[in-house]
Design an enzyme around this catalytic site. Structure first.
Site, mmCIF file in Angstrom:
data_model
loop_
_atom_site.group_PDB
_atom_site.id
_atom_site.type_symbol
_atom_site.label_atom_id
_atom_site.label_comp_id
_atom_site.label_asym_id
_atom_site.label_seq_id
_atom_site.Cartn_x
_atom_site.Cartn_y
_atom_site.Cartn_z
ATOM 1 N N ASP A 1 -3.159 3.938 -9.856
ATOM 2 C CA ASP A 1 -2.108 3.186 -9.182
ATOM 3 C C ASP A 1 -1.122 4.115 -8.466
ATOM 4 O OD1 ASP A 1 -0.898 0.746 -8.459
ATOM 5 O OD2 ASP A 1 -1.140 -0.070 -10.467
ATOM 6 N N TRP B 1 -2.375 0.166 -2.398
ATOM 7 C CA TRP B 1 -1.856 -1.060 -1.770
ATOM 8 C C TRP B 1 -1.881 -1.036 -0.243
ATOM 9 C CZ3 TRP B 1 3.077 0.919 -4.265
ATOM 10 C CH2 TRP B 1 2.933 0.990 -5.653
ATOM 11 N N GLY B 2 -2.818 -0.305 0.339
ATOM 12 C CA GLY B 2 -2.914 -0.256 1.790
ATOM 13 C C GLY B 2 -1.946 0.690 2.463
ATOM 14 N N ASP C 1 -0.757 -6.680 -3.672
ATOM 15 C CA ASP C 1 -1.504 -7.400 -4.709
ATOM 16 C C ASP C 1 -1.820 -8.833 -4.288
ATOM 17 O OD1 ASP C 1 -1.266 -5.145 -6.213
ATOM 18 O OD2 ASP C 1 0.094 -5.994 -7.704
#
Length: 401
Positions: A119, A163-164, A184
């Site tokens: 993450d 997350w791009g 998300d």
């Protein structure tokens, strides 16, 4: 393909749940359909590292230890995934892996894990990292490669959850096997169309060596209708996103399981010859190449080893007929006719010549087709070109004028 705990359980996880999930993946025939990874997300560890500096599993949630858990998962013929973060902490403020990448990679290997979701929370100050997101993911990728080389063991699969941010589709394949392309997902139609809209502009980035990750599946969750869930699954599968189930398997409905195990959709997702995604050939409601989170591209196609795959998506709130000319897709040959296979009804629907219309596609519904070459189209069709632009007789006469 596999399972991830986050969408269904968030932090409410323990070894009993993980073992039950693995067993259900077998008994519900999900493993037979191709779902092989059982992945633990955030919140599995103690809040602090031990005196040796290692991440420690929560003794209450995982009393038998992670190695015992992964042994059980492997004994079922499945693989196991774990979670960490490129920052000081995970998104739920458990220990992250920044400056402990090599130590944690070894820890995850010793625990028996095969896959790592990584993450992007708790980012250290710039004067500490002197790096951007790409640099923080390079650190863990190097740790994975170094440990694999020194130990002679297969490297962890690396799923990058950034997350791009910073256009991961342009660089992330250097470091791992998948990269998140958006924020998300949520279990509603608005989230599905927003993610699909964003991904319509970089489908080119997916192939056998790396995948745009559109996030964990929401099939079986929230207020999604049956048709919306089918559309969601079809898009994720045909765009070759990782397919990670994220619902409560113990209470999954027959409809949910039928969607998740559609063998003809999964066959295209798992195509051993063609690894590329479908792409839009016409946006439909919007002019081509126009972004619209509510009404993303509606007409898509792509190669497969057994023919050309099509996805027609009705983004309207009412039924709609959906028409296209076959040669709008670059994978269809002019002058040929094509047999039509419906990948949801599992029926052969005759032969298409030049055009195809799907009638009364439900609101937010999908039609998934496989078109296979069925020989030359009938003689003496008029006009002589399916696309009239500059269509010309050998004597120099233009047909389009």
């Amino acid at each position: 393909m596999g399972y991830n705990t986050w969408n269904a359980y968030h932090c409410d996880i323990d070894e009993g749940l993980m073992l039950q999930t693995a067993q259900l993946m077998k008994s519900l025939k999900l493993a037979d359909a191709g779902y092989t990874y059982v992945n633990i997300d955030d919140c599995y560890s103690e809040r602090s590292r031990n005196d040796d500096g290692d991440i420690v599993e929560d003794a209450t949630k995982f009393p038998s230890g992670m190695k015992a858990l992964t042994d059980e998962i492997h004994n079922l013929g499945l693989k196991a995934g774990i979670y960490s973060d490129s920052g000081w902490f995970t998104c739920q403020l458990y220990p992250g892996s920044f400056q402990n990448e090599a130590r944690d990679v070894k820890r995850f290997h010793d625990w028996g894990f095969d896959y790592l979701k990584y993450d992007n929370c708790a980012v250290p100050f710039d004067n500490i990292t002197r790096e951007n997101i790409m640099g923080r993911y390079e650190r863990v990728a190097n740790a994975i490669a170094d440990f694999s080389l020194s130990s002679g063991t297969p490297p962890l699969i690396l799923s990058m959850c950034q997350w791009g941010r910073e256009q991961g589709w342009t660089w992330a394949r250097r470091y791992g096997q998948s990269w998140r392309t958006t924020n998300d997902i949520d279990p509603n139609w608005q989230s599905i169309t927003k993610i699909l809209n964003q991904n319509s502009f970089y489908t080119w980035a997916t192939d056998f060596y790396g995948h745009n990750d559109m996030d964990i599946l929401e099939v079986g969750n929230g207020p999604l209708t049956y048709d919306e869930a089918k559309s969601h699954f079809t898009a994720w599968a045909l765009l070759k996103s990782p397919l990670l189930i994220g619902t409560h398997l113990a209470s999954a409905t027959k409809e949910t399981l039928e969607i998740l195990t559609n063998p003809e959709i999964i066959a295209i997702h798992q195509d051993s010859v063609v690894g590329t995604s479908i792409s839009p050939f016409r946006w439909g409601i919007n002019p081509d190449w126009v972004s619209n989170d509510t009404h993303p591209a509606q007409y898509w196609s792509g190669e497969s080893q057994n023919g050309t795959a099509f996805m027609l998506l009705n983004t309207l709130d009412e039924p709609a007929d959906m028409f296209f000319r076959l040669t709008e897709s670059p994978w269809i040959r002019a002058g040929r006719q094509y047999s039509v296979r419906d990948l949801w009804t599992h029926t052969d629907n005759g032969t298409a010549v030049r055009n195809f219309t799907a009638h009364a596609v439900p609101p937010h519904g999908v039609v998934a087709l496989l078109l296979q070459d069925a020989g030359n189209e009938p003689d003496d069709l008029w006009p002589p070109c399916a696309v009239l632009e500059w269509c010309m007789n050998s004597n120099g006469t233009r047909i389009d004028e």
